[in-house]
Each structure stands twice: as C-alpha cells, then as structure tokens.
Design a protein around this motif. Structure first.
Motif, PDB file in Angstrom:
ATOM      1  N   PRO A 257     -21.931   9.208  21.086  1.00  0.00           N
ATOM      2  CA  PRO A 257     -21.525   9.887  22.186  1.00  0.00           C
ATOM      3  C   PRO A 257     -20.226  10.646  21.745  1.00  0.00           C
ATOM      4  O   PRO A 257     -19.534  10.394  20.968  1.00  0.00           O
ATOM      5  N   LEU A 258     -19.948  11.821  22.519  1.00  0.00           N
ATOM      6  CA  LEU A 258     -18.883  12.647  22.445  1.00  0.00           C
ATOM      7  C   LEU A 258     -17.644  12.120  22.943  1.00  0.00           C
ATOM      8  O   LEU A 258     -17.718  11.395  24.083  1.00  0.00           O
ATOM      9  N   LYS A 259     -16.382  12.429  22.294  1.00  0.00           N
ATOM     10  CA  LYS A 259     -15.200  11.822  22.681  1.00  0.00           C
ATOM     11  C   LYS A 259     -14.258  13.008  23.690  1.00  0.00           C
ATOM     12  O   LYS A 259     -13.603  12.700  24.496  1.00  0.00           O
ATOM     13  N   GLU A 260     -14.787  14.357  23.092  1.00  0.00           N
ATOM     14  CA  GLU A 260     -14.260  15.353  24.022  1.00  0.00           C
ATOM     15  C   GLU A 260     -15.143  16.583  23.860  1.00  0.00           C
ATOM     16  O   GLU A 260     -15.874  16.722  22.592  1.00  0.00           O
ATOM     17  N   ILE A 261     -14.882  17.555  24.601  1.00  0.00           N
ATOM     18  CA  ILE A 261     -15.584  19.030  24.422  1.00  0.00           C
ATOM     19  C   ILE A 261     -14.806  19.840  23.923  1.00  0.00           C
ATOM     20  O   ILE A 261     -13.758  20.142  24.819  1.00  0.00           O
ATOM     21  N   HIS A 262     -14.833  20.669  22.852  1.00  0.00           N
ATOM     22  CA  HIS A 262     -14.131  21.763  22.615  1.00  0.00           C
ATOM     23  C   HIS A 262     -14.663  23.061  23.051  1.00  0.00           C
ATOM     24  O   HIS A 262     -16.137  23.147  22.929  1.00  0.00           O
ATOM     25  N   SER A 263     -13.819  24.282  23.047  1.00  0.00           N
ATOM     26  CA  SER A 263     -14.514  25.582  22.979  1.00  0.00           C
ATOM     27  C   SER A 263     -15.445  25.768  24.227  1.00  0.00           C
ATOM     28  O   SER A 263     -16.455  26.499  24.132  1.00  0.00           O
ATOM     29  N   ILE A 264     -15.036  25.092  25.284  1.00  0.00           N
ATOM     30  CA  ILE A 264     -15.847  25.437  26.503  1.00  0.00           C
ATOM     31  C   ILE A 264     -14.909  26.355  27.556  1.00  0.00           C
ATOM     32  O   ILE A 264     -13.747  26.059  27.779  1.00  0.00           O
TER      33      ILE A 264
END
Length: 345
Positions: A336-343
């Motif tokens: 699972p991802l903890k955060e999403i970058h570059s959106i």
C-alpha cells in the motif's frame, strides 16, 4: 469449516461404456488402483474418483473410441443420481485443462495488490483507503491475472471456493493498513448463507484486530445479481456487524441506478466505462451526473474508478464526486502507498 461449495471437496464420475467390450478392457487398467478409488456399477458402468478420472481420460483417447464413452459428475454414495446429464467424455476436456485452479486454491497461491482510493481537497490528493485486489501465483512466482483465475474457477465450479480464498487472503493482508478504508471484493452469488459463509472472514478480522468500520465490502459483478433480496440479506448482515459496503461497476449491465435505492450502499463506484473520457462525452456525463445525484440523495459517497487523465478528474471533481481511483493516481502495487507524488489537479 465449510460446505461443498466453498471448500475444495473431492468428488467423482460415473462412466458409461456404450460398447461392453470396452468395459472389459479396463480390468488391466484398474488392477493396480486401490478399490476405494473406484467401483463397478454393472457390466458397462464404473464410478471413479475425480483424480482417477482425469488420468483415465488420457487412456480413453489412446485405447478406446471416446465417442462411445460417456460420463457425469457423481458422488460415490449416489453414482446413479445424474445419469440423464451424461455427456461424451470429450466434453470434459475444458474441465481437465482448468484443474490448475484447484491446486492454486488448495495451495493458497494467492497474493494481494493494493490500489489507493483518494479524495481531492484544495488541489491536494489524500489517500483515504486502498482496494485490495487478488492475483494468483504460478508455482514459479509469476502473476496470474484475476480474470484467468475466475474463468477457470467457473469452468471447475470453484467460484465459491476461489472467492472465499481471495477474501480471506485480502483480510490477512489488510492488517498492514492503518486508519484507512479497506475495500475487499466479494461475489454475492458465492455466499449462500451469510452467517455460515462469512464466519471465517469475520473471525479472521477479529483475530487481526482490524476495526470493522475500516472495512468496505465491495459487491463485484453487480450486473449479474438476480436475487436482490438475497443481496440485501448479505449486505444487512455486513452492516449489522459494523462493516460498510460498496457497489462496483454501477451503470453497467442492468438498470443499476434504480436498484441503488433498494440496497442503500455506503459507497457507489461509477464504472470505468463512464469515467474514462467523461470530459469529452456528453452521454457519459449524463450517466455520471444521474448516478451522483442518486448516490448523494441516499447519503452515500460517490467514487469514480478508472480515472486516467487530468481532464476527466477535473470534470468529475466539478460534478461533485467524493472519491477517486485509477491509474492517474497509481496502478495496483504489491504494497500500500503512504502518499502520492507528482499529481496535478
């Protein structure tokens, strides 16, 4: 604990020989096979265990005329029960080719992938949960896509067993997700009696100390639901134990917009067919807006899945959708991802 539908149970086949001389040829074939694995049923009929049957098919093709050998699935205690449904032995080739799914279920060769579900506030993306997606594993560790697993399971009449195995594996792997929603798929037709069929699922959730309010059980194959009362019974059982539930692929198949009012889900997921390209398609926009209006009238959250472009995301945000999921944010991941970058919104 489980019934014949949700656990891999050994069965057998009654085989009939239209030419009596074929039956006599089998004495040599069966002489080295234990008597508890087969039995004669007169001069031209034999019952044999399933694992014996698949090897026997090869023998028939090599030494007999398959057109004159017929078979039907049958239990040892009632070998004559389904004789009217007998078919030529060649009709069972697809089932033989799909045998690998039985081993996959028994060996628990199932893993989980995680795809984030997000909200977007003030142009910032927040992960609010993950959908846990099941994948099969070959013996060498390579991935088997879910459609291939369930296609084989349907041929082998193992949909119930596979759905249960995937659900339990998803729950086991959900324990690493803290303080977020956990979407777990289930096929409603694979659950006969919620109290019985879901007992192992609920027990595992309790053992892993997962909070019920985190879990969102997601109805997949929504368009195939025929018995709405049975579905409501399952969903009410989930809710009575503190769980949430969602409807998947809404807008596809039957008139799901009207049925939404009957089952009162916590989350409604607009199908990929209506999100992909929605910014440029007026018909898709109309469906998306209708579904959103009904969902919000029920007090549920509207989730747009299959979001792949910035333009579609902006369009859905402007409509008022609450949650989003799709490749624009992240593909399914082994963790699972903890955060999403570059959106960029």
């Amino acid at each position: 604990m489980g019934c014949d539908a949700c656990l891999p149970i050994r069965t057998g086949y009654t085989v009939s020989f239209q030419q009596s001389r074929d039956a006599k040829k089998l004495e040599k074939y069966f002489k080295d096979i234990s008597q508890n694995q087969w039995k004669t049923l007169g001069e031209d009929m034999i019952w044999m265990r399933e694992d014996i049957f698949w090897d026997f098919m090869d023998y028939v093709h090599q030494h007999l005329d398959p057109r004159h050998v017929w078979a039907v699935e049958a239990k040892q205690r009632s070998p004559f029960e389904n004789l009217r449904r007998m078919e030529p032995i060649t009709a069972f080739q697809k089932m033989k080719d799909a045998l690998w799914i039985d081993e996959l279920i028994e060996d628990k060769r199932i893993c989980s992938y995680y795809q984030p579900i997000v909200s977007v506030n003030h142009e910032r993306v927040h992960i609010v949960g993950h959908e846990i997606l099941s994948r099969g594993l070959e013996e060498d560790g390579s991935i088997i896509p879910p459609f291939k697993m369930f296609e084989a399971a349907q041929i082998r009449n193992k949909t119930f067993a596979l759905d249960r195995a995937c659900r339990l594996e998803a729950v086991k792997n959900a324990s690493i997700i803290d303080h977020q929603l956990i979407f777990i798929n289930f096929i409603p037709t694979a659950i006969y009696n919620p109290e019985h069929c879901l007992a192992s699922t609920f027990t595992l959730i309790k053992e892993l100390n997962i909070k019920p309010e985190q879990i969102v059980f997601e109805v997949i194959e929504t368009e195939d639901v025929q018995d709405i009362e049975h579905l409501k019974n399952i969903l009410n059982y989930y809710r009575s134990h503190g769980f949430k539930y969602a409807l998947d692929d809404v807008g596809v198949g039957y008139n799901t917009l009207n049925r939404l009012l009957e089952v009162e889900p916590d989350v409604v997921k607009l199908a990929f067919e209506f999100t992909n390209g929605v910014s440029k398609n007026e018909k898709q926009k109309k469906v998306a807006q209708e579904m959103l209006a009904i969902t919000h009238r029920m007090g549920a959250q509207a989730l747009a899945e299959g979001v792949e472009t910035k333009e579609d995301l902006k369009c859905l945000i402007e409509m008022g959708y609450d949650l989003f999921q799709g490749y624009y944010f992240a593909k399914p991941n082994p963790k699972p991802l903890k955060e999403i970058h570059s959106i960029y919104v």
